[in-house]
Scaffold this active site. Sequence first.
Site, mmCIF file in Angstrom:
data_model
loop_
_atom_site.group_PDB
_atom_site.id
_atom_site.type_symbol
_atom_site.label_atom_id
_atom_site.label_comp_id
_atom_site.label_asym_id
_atom_site.label_seq_id
_atom_site.Cartn_x
_atom_site.Cartn_y
_atom_site.Cartn_z
ATOM 1 N N SER A 19 0.670 -1.546 -0.052
ATOM 2 C CA SER A 19 -0.592 0.134 -0.262
ATOM 3 C C SER A 19 1.441 0.824 -0.211
ATOM 4 C CB SER A 19 -0.979 -0.174 1.086
ATOM 5 O OG SER A 19 -1.671 0.715 0.643
ATOM 6 N N ASP A 77 -9.115 -4.374 -5.794
ATOM 7 C CA ASP A 77 -8.599 -3.276 -4.766
ATOM 8 C C ASP A 77 -9.657 -1.867 -5.283
ATOM 9 O OD1 ASP A 77 -7.441 -1.730 -3.282
ATOM 10 O OD2 ASP A 77 -5.340 -2.351 -4.547
ATOM 11 N N HIS A 122 -7.238 -6.331 -1.311
ATOM 12 C CA HIS A 122 -5.828 -5.086 -0.550
ATOM 13 C C HIS A 122 -5.425 -5.359 0.909
ATOM 14 C CE1 HIS A 122 -3.633 -1.122 -0.986
ATOM 15 N NE2 HIS A 122 -4.190 -0.562 -0.061
#
Length: 325
Positions: free
Chosen positions: A139, A271, A300
């Site tokens: 991320s 996502d 995610h």
Amino acid sequence: MDSEIKEEIPVHEEFILCCGVETQVLKCGPWTDLINNQSGTRPKLLIFIIPGNPGFSPLYVPFAKALYSTTKRRFPVWIISHAGHALAPRGKKVLKSSEDPNAEEIKDIYGLHGQVEHKLAFLRTQVPKEMKLVVIGHSIGSYFSLEILKHAPELPVIHSILLFPTIERISESPKGKFATPLLCWLRYALYVPCYLLLKPWPEKIKSLMTRMVLQMMDIPREFLCLNMFEPFCLVNAAYLGSQEMREVVKRDNETIKEHLPKLIFYYGTTDNWCPKEYYDDMKKDFPEGDIRLCEKKIPHAFIFDFFQEMADMVADWLKDDLSKM
């Protein structure tokens, strides 16, 4: 495999004062001090995991242990917390880090750019200069991984793996459209109730609540993530998130182009932080790059349910380079 990971793989927890901030580092494998280990058993490579936001390193322990096992236990796997996202428990020793002679004062260490400097300071003081690095960012950790390549080309990074990379247009993503007003404008209204509600809780209550949350999410509880209910850490996570929404807008194509042979991008089909169109744009702009799309509906937050699958994939991507070590 799961029982082997849980029972036999050592994970060492340290709290280090890095840039003047308590930093939790979880070290998978028998190597806890790479700087002072001059023996012939010192590994030649470190796998370094940078979390998303919030940067609670204990949540990545199952993935780290699976990756350590899948790479045949030959290389240490370390997870670092973000600055301000971890506080040492009462009575826990906090180690002092040697100072980086080239370091400058970090004015906003809890912000986006300060977090990059925080990771650089750790790598420069806690990892031998000649040790090869595989940096895995998840991320916003992917953004930090790119920034490390940009600002510290002297570090011997052989690969940087960006998992579900939030490296552009975060505020325009489906989740970003919801998070932007919450983090940028409404977070101040949440600070006071956050402190009033959570600050008085004794550590036993926080421990109980943490166990309940981790059990509900089916996450191993080897290291309790008490910081999930620590106002100081939650406020810093929200502050970092607000900067992500405002500043992670334009993709850094120049850095990507310069380091493309080292980079592996892995996007999700479902996502909502970096949607498939971002993958399509990357493939179009960098057709020669190693840019992959998840064939399964891995979320995610893969660390909760799919850590073994992700570890197997990452190990497979690295097998040629690791075989030479």
